[in-house]
Design an enzyme around this catalytic site. Structure first.
Site, PDB file in Angstrom:
ATOM      1  N   ASP A   1      10.195   6.819   7.223  1.00 21.84           N
ATOM      2  CA  ASP A   1       8.843   7.367   7.286  1.00 21.84           C
ATOM      3  C   ASP A   1       8.803   8.548   6.318  1.00 21.84           C
ATOM      4  O   ASP A   1       9.524   9.531   6.505  1.00 21.84           O
ATOM      5  CB  ASP A   1       8.600   7.826   8.729  1.00 21.84           C
ATOM      6  CG  ASP A   1       7.255   8.499   8.917  1.00 21.84           C
ATOM      7  OD1 ASP A   1       6.576   8.827   7.911  1.00 21.84           O
ATOM      8  OD2 ASP A   1       6.895   8.722  10.081  1.00 21.84           O
ATOM      9  N   ILE A   2       7.960   8.467   5.307  1.00 19.35           N
ATOM     10  CA  ILE A   2       7.958   9.493   4.258  1.00 19.35           C
ATOM     11  C   ILE A   2       7.552  10.864   4.799  1.00 19.35           C
ATOM     12  O   ILE A   2       7.951  11.896   4.246  1.00 19.35           O
ATOM     13  CB  ILE A   2       7.064   9.060   3.074  1.00 19.35           C
ATOM     14  CG1 ILE A   2       7.434   9.830   1.807  1.00 19.35           C
ATOM     15  CG2 ILE A   2       5.589   9.189   3.404  1.00 19.35           C
ATOM     16  CD1 ILE A   2       6.839   9.261   0.534  1.00 19.35           C
TER      17      ILE A   2
ATOM     18  N   ASN B   1      -6.962   7.423  -1.349  1.00 21.33           N
ATOM     19  CA  ASN B   1      -8.060   6.696  -1.995  1.00 21.33           C
ATOM     20  C   ASN B   1      -8.886   7.714  -2.765  1.00 21.33           C
ATOM     21  O   ASN B   1      -8.708   8.923  -2.609  1.00 21.33           O
ATOM     22  CB  ASN B   1      -8.887   5.897  -0.987  1.00 21.33           C
ATOM     23  CG  ASN B   1      -9.460   6.765   0.092  1.00 21.33           C
ATOM     24  OD1 ASN B   1     -10.196   7.708  -0.183  1.00 21.33           O
ATOM     25  ND2 ASN B   1      -9.108   6.485   1.342  1.00 21.33           N
TER      26      ASN B   1
ATOM     27  N   ASP C   1      -1.444   7.224   4.150  1.00 20.59           N
ATOM     28  CA  ASP C   1      -2.438   8.304   4.020  1.00 20.59           C
ATOM     29  C   ASP C   1      -2.740   8.917   5.399  1.00 20.59           C
ATOM     30  O   ASP C   1      -2.648  10.147   5.590  1.00 20.59           O
ATOM     31  CB  ASP C   1      -3.718   7.705   3.402  1.00 20.59           C
ATOM     32  CG  ASP C   1      -4.685   8.738   2.872  1.00 20.59           C
ATOM     33  OD1 ASP C   1      -4.369   9.934   2.913  1.00 20.59           O
ATOM     34  OD2 ASP C   1      -5.774   8.333   2.417  1.00 20.59           O
TER      35      ASP C   1
ATOM     36  N   SER D   1       0.117   1.099  -3.209  1.00 25.02           N
ATOM     37  CA  SER D   1      -0.733  -0.108  -3.362  1.00 25.02           C
ATOM     38  C   SER D   1      -0.232  -1.361  -2.658  1.00 25.02           C
ATOM     39  O   SER D   1      -0.931  -2.379  -2.664  1.00 25.02           O
ATOM     40  CB  SER D   1      -0.997  -0.456  -4.844  1.00 25.02           C
ATOM     41  OG  SER D   1      -1.959   0.395  -5.403  1.00 25.02           O
TER      42      SER D   1
HETATM   43  P1  ADP Z   1      -2.301   1.331  -0.216  1.00 22.79           P
HETATM   44  O1  ADP Z   1      -3.744   1.475   0.162  1.00 22.79           O
HETATM   45  O2  ADP Z   1      -1.952   2.090  -1.490  1.00 22.79           O
HETATM   46  O3  ADP Z   1      -1.842  -0.083  -0.231  1.00 22.79           O
HETATM   47  P2  ADP Z   1      -0.931   1.791   2.344  1.00 22.79           P
HETATM   48  O4  ADP Z   1      -0.757   3.077   3.041  1.00 22.79           O
HETATM   49  O5  ADP Z   1      -1.748   0.741   3.007  1.00 22.79           O
HETATM   50  O6  ADP Z   1      -1.524   2.172   0.893  1.00 22.79           O
HETATM   51  O7  ADP Z   1       0.476   1.165   2.001  1.00 22.79           O
HETATM   52  C1  ADP Z   1       1.342   1.641   1.003  1.00 22.79           C
HETATM   53  C2  ADP Z   1       2.766   1.489   1.468  1.00 22.79           C
HETATM   54  O8  ADP Z   1       3.089   2.565   2.352  1.00 22.79           O
HETATM   55  C3  ADP Z   1       3.039   0.200   2.245  1.00 22.79           C
HETATM   56  O9  ADP Z   1       4.244  -0.371   1.762  1.00 22.79           O
HETATM   57  C4  ADP Z   1       3.214   0.693   3.686  1.00 22.79           C
HETATM   58  O10 ADP Z   1       4.109  -0.131   4.410  1.00 22.79           O
HETATM   59  C5  ADP Z   1       3.815   2.049   3.447  1.00 22.79           C
HETATM   60  N1  ADP Z   1       3.738   3.030   4.555  1.00 22.79           N
HETATM   61  C6  ADP Z   1       2.901   3.075   5.619  1.00 22.79           C
HETATM   62  N2  ADP Z   1       3.181   4.148   6.390  1.00 22.79           N
HETATM   63  C7  ADP Z   1       4.236   4.789   5.801  1.00 22.79           C
HETATM   64  C8  ADP Z   1       5.017   5.944   6.100  1.00 22.79           C
HETATM   65  N3  ADP Z   1       4.778   6.698   7.177  1.00 22.79           N
HETATM   66  N4  ADP Z   1       6.035   6.284   5.239  1.00 22.79           N
HETATM   67  C9  ADP Z   1       6.294   5.550   4.143  1.00 22.79           C
HETATM   68  N5  ADP Z   1       5.597   4.458   3.804  1.00 22.79           N
HETATM   69  C10 ADP Z   1       4.579   4.079   4.621  1.00 22.79           C
END
Ligand code: ADP
Length: 186
Positions: free
Chosen positions: A16-17, A30, A40, A127
């Site tokens: 989890d980032i 966005n 986000d 994305s």
């Molecule tokens: P986008 O609209 O750019 O596609 P998303 O948030 O839907 O953005 O997804 C981008 C990536 O982030 C996906 O691979 C998703 O699995 C990942 N993601 C979602 N939550 C987290 C998190 N807490 N930490 C890291 N990556 C995440």
């Protein structure tokens, strides 16, 4: 997994980032900068309202953020020092400048992070969630943009920026793809 590229540590990690310890974390935002789902939403929830307050100021100043561009805010309560908000392309079949725009997200984010004094930066897989970019193609674009930048950067002194680039993969498939691609590169 970690690989040294021209003085910069490139890391592939799973997790989890919002919990990742670094100087700058990148948000897949966005263009409204008003928050959304996926990573986000997670960043705004974990970082608290200070992040959105700065996003509002940027909107007042420049009306949001274009696809492929990046802006910097505080990281609020997150362990990171700053958040770099970048806007990835929505995938529409691949003929709509998606690759160029996705690469631009990575390059502009590194540029903004380094300009703000951050030396370590962590990226989500921009994305590849709601915006529908195929994971393998997105990973290839991300890694080639970053590795090309690092390989051609000619910092003659030890002020290498960035010192660390981490790709924080939330899902197993992305982690596997990134590991495979980085192994081929090193
Ligand atoms: P986008 O609209 O750019 O596609 P998303 O948030 O839907 O953005 O997804 C981008 C990536 O982030 C996906 O691979 C998703 O699995 C990942 N993601 C979602 N939550 C987290 C998190 N807490 N930490 C890291 N990556 C995440």
């Amino acid at each position: 997994m970690e690989s040294m590229i021209n003085g910069t540590a490139v890391k592939i990690v799973r997790g989890d980032i919002t919990r990742y310890e670094t100087d700058a974390i990148v948000n897949a935002a966005n263009s409204s900068l008003l928050g959304g789902g996926g990573v986000d939403g997670a960043i705004h929830r974990a970082g608290g309202p200070a992040i959105l307050a700065e996003c509002h100021k940027i909107r007042d100043r420049q009306g949001g953020c274009d696809t492929g561009d990046a802006v910097v805010t505080t990281a609020g309560r997150l362990p990171a020092k700053i958040v770099v908000h970048t806007v990835g392309p929505v995938y529409r079949g691949g003929q709509d400048r998606e690759e160029e725009l996705l690469k631009s997200c990575y390059l502009r984010s590194i540029e903004e992070a380094c300009a703000a004094g951050a030396q370590r930066i962590a990226f989500p897989n921009i994305s590849t969630g709601i915006y529908g970019y195929p994971k393998e193609a997105a990973a290839k674009a991300a890694l080639s943009a970053v590795l090309d930048l690092l390989r051609t950067s000619t910092n003659g002194n030890d002020e290498v920026c960035p010192q660390e680039v981490a790709f924080v993969c939330y899902d197993e498939e992305n982690e596997r793809i990134y590991r495979q691609l980085l192994e081929q590169e090193s």
